[in-house]
Design an enzyme around this catalytic site. Structure first.
Site, PDB file in Angstrom:
ATOM      1  N   ALA A  29     -12.575  47.601  32.608  1.00 53.58           N
ATOM      2  CA  ALA A  29     -11.810  47.103  33.827  1.00 53.58           C
ATOM      3  C   ALA A  29     -10.206  47.412  33.522  1.00 53.58           C
ATOM      4  CB  ALA A  29     -12.290  45.935  34.362  1.00 53.58           C
ATOM      5  N   LEU A  30      -9.733  48.596  32.921  1.00 50.02           N
ATOM      6  CA  LEU A  30      -8.593  48.778  32.445  1.00 50.02           C
ATOM      7  C   LEU A  30      -7.275  48.424  33.648  1.00 50.02           C
ATOM      8  CD1 LEU A  30      -8.730  51.555  29.870  1.00 50.02           C
ATOM      9  CD2 LEU A  30      -8.926  49.005  29.308  1.00 50.02           C
ATOM     10  N   HIS A  34      -3.214  46.070  30.152  1.00 54.28           N
ATOM     11  CA  HIS A  34      -3.970  47.067  29.036  1.00 54.28           C
ATOM     12  C   HIS A  34      -2.872  48.172  28.803  1.00 54.28           C
ATOM     13  CE1 HIS A  34      -7.834  45.253  30.745  1.00 54.28           C
ATOM     14  NE2 HIS A  34      -7.807  44.912  29.187  1.00 54.28           N
ATOM     15  N   GLY A 144      -2.782  40.351  24.475  1.00 56.62           N
ATOM     16  CA  GLY A 144      -1.529  39.955  25.501  1.00 56.62           C
ATOM     17  C   GLY A 144      -1.419  38.599  25.385  1.00 56.62           C
ATOM     18  N   ASP A 147      -3.528  35.579  27.237  1.00 57.32           N
ATOM     19  CA  ASP A 147      -4.676  34.775  26.493  1.00 57.32           C
ATOM     20  C   ASP A 147      -4.122  34.115  25.448  1.00 57.32           C
ATOM     21  OD1 ASP A 147      -6.925  35.417  28.231  1.00 57.32           O
ATOM     22  OD2 ASP A 147      -6.475  37.435  27.684  1.00 57.32           O
ATOM     23  N   GLN A 150      -6.249  32.543  22.653  1.00 60.83           N
ATOM     24  CA  GLN A 150      -7.039  33.526  22.090  1.00 60.83           C
ATOM     25  C   GLN A 150      -6.224  34.231  21.065  1.00 60.83           C
ATOM     26  OE1 GLN A 150      -9.896  36.713  23.787  1.00 60.83           O
ATOM     27  NE2 GLN A 150      -7.866  37.956  23.760  1.00 60.83           N
ATOM     28  N   SER A 182      -4.848  40.376  35.797  1.00 59.77           N
ATOM     29  CA  SER A 182      -6.073  40.276  34.808  1.00 59.77           C
ATOM     30  C   SER A 182      -7.234  41.009  35.684  1.00 59.77           C
ATOM     31  CB  SER A 182      -6.239  38.631  35.162  1.00 59.77           C
ATOM     32  OG  SER A 182      -7.740  38.320  34.866  1.00 59.77           O
TER      33      SER A 182
HETATM   34  O1  PAF Z   1      -9.064  39.584  25.459  1.00 64.56           O
HETATM   35  C1  PAF Z   1     -10.353  40.444  25.678  1.00 64.56           C
HETATM   36  O2  PAF Z   1     -10.379  41.113  26.623  1.00 64.56           O
HETATM   37  C2  PAF Z   1     -11.496  40.004  24.602  1.00 64.56           C
HETATM   38  O3  PAF Z   1     -11.566  38.714  24.581  1.00 64.56           O
HETATM   39  C3  PAF Z   1     -11.493  40.794  23.672  1.00 64.56           C
HETATM   40  C4  PAF Z   1     -10.193  40.383  22.747  1.00 64.56           C
HETATM   41  C5  PAF Z   1     -11.431  42.262  23.849  1.00 64.56           C
HETATM   42  C6  PAF Z   1     -12.737  40.479  22.808  1.00 64.56           C
HETATM   43  O4  PAF Z   1     -13.730  40.770  23.405  1.00 64.56           O
END
Ligand code: PAF
Length: 273
Positions: A29-30, A34, A144, A147, A150, A182
């Site tokens: 879903a770019l 991205h 990014g 997140d 993450q 997003s």
């Molecule tokens: O941030 C995301 O899109 C996902 O958590 C990732 C890093 C691709 C891992 O599946």
């Protein structure tokens, strides 16, 4: 651009290339967020690899895995335009094995904020990234700042597992009205979008207050909550860069983080101060 579905094919393609590899992992879903990662990876590496893999292990039972936006054809077109060299699009059975050792994200980082609402989420993120990093063996991997938690958990894995990968944090990309871009924005109606804007507006308010010299996190949170009031707020947190709550803003060492539901859609955003 070459497209690969199996880890072996991609590994064979990358073998003995002896070139710098920039890697952008995605769940498809770019969008413009991205694209900005692809561009940065392109400008800093000889080879750019991207993955499109909707990772089932990072979704909880009641989460949106089944309705997560997917559009492989469009993703392939975007990756091609962005001059990605290798696009990895495996099926879950190519990635996972029932008998594999599991990674657990560190409790202190992974059970607060996103991890509190989404138990096990970061275990699934590390599980897949550990594999993707082993397949691609990137020089640099691009994530990014949207997140943020993450990003910190991935940096922690790379450091503590002695992986030779540079993690590159990339700025949040926003719509012209401020909404953080997003994949989940695809769920929002026009009306939802107006509500969703309150998230970036609350962060902009926090930023403006800090610029004027306000350092009390209580005062800043009160103002933010009044803007966010119509939404179903999950958390508004003001922490240091180790995600520990702060009473006073510390310049260059603060995250302001928001998660809220707009209708059925959970959105997150943040500000690095
Ligand atoms: O941030 C995301 O899109 C996902 O958590 C990732 C890093 C691709 C891992 O599946």
């Amino acid at each position: 651009m070459e497209i690969f579905h199996s880890p072996k094919e991609l590994k064979d393609f990358l073998k003995d290339k002896n070139k710098t590899i920039g890697f952008v992992p995605t769940m498809g879903a770019l969008h413009d967020g991205h694209i900005s990662l692809f561009k940065k990876a392109r400008s800093e590496n000889e080879i750019v690899v991207a993955s499109v893999f909707l990772n089932p292990t990072q979704f909880g039972e009641n989460e949106d895995l089944d309705k997560y936006p997917r559009n492989d054809e469009r993703d392939i077109r975007i990756a091609r335009i962005c001059e990605v060299d290798a696009l990895f699009m495996p099926k879950p059975e190519e990635i996972y094995d029932k008998n594999e050792p599991l990674i657990k994200a560190p409790e202190k980082l992974a059970t607060i904020l996103e991890g509190k609402t989404r138990p096990g989420h970061f275990d699934g993120v590390l599980r897949v990234l550990n594999k993707l990093f082993n397949i691609v063996k990137p020089t640099k991997a691009y994530f990014g700042k949207k997140d943020t938690q993450q990003l910190a958990i991935v940096e922690n894995m790379v450091r503590t597992f002695f992986m030779d990968i540079e993690i590159v944090p990339c700025d949040i990309i926003r719509e012209s009205d401020g909404l953080a871009i997003s994949s989940r924005n695809a769920y929002l109606s026009e009306e939802d979008k107006l509500y969703a804007l309150k998230i970036s507006q609350s962060l902009a308010k926090a930023g403006a207050m800090i610029k004027k010299g306000e350092l009390s996190t209580n005062s800043i949170k009160t103002q933010m909550l009044s803007i966010l009031e119509p939404l179903e707020i999950d958390y508004v947190a003001i922490t240091n860069r180790r995600f520990e709550p702060l009473d006073k803003i510390e310049l260059d060492n603060t995250f302001i983080l928001v998660a809220a539901n707009v209708g059925q859609t959970r959105l997150i955003d943040n500000l690095w101060v």
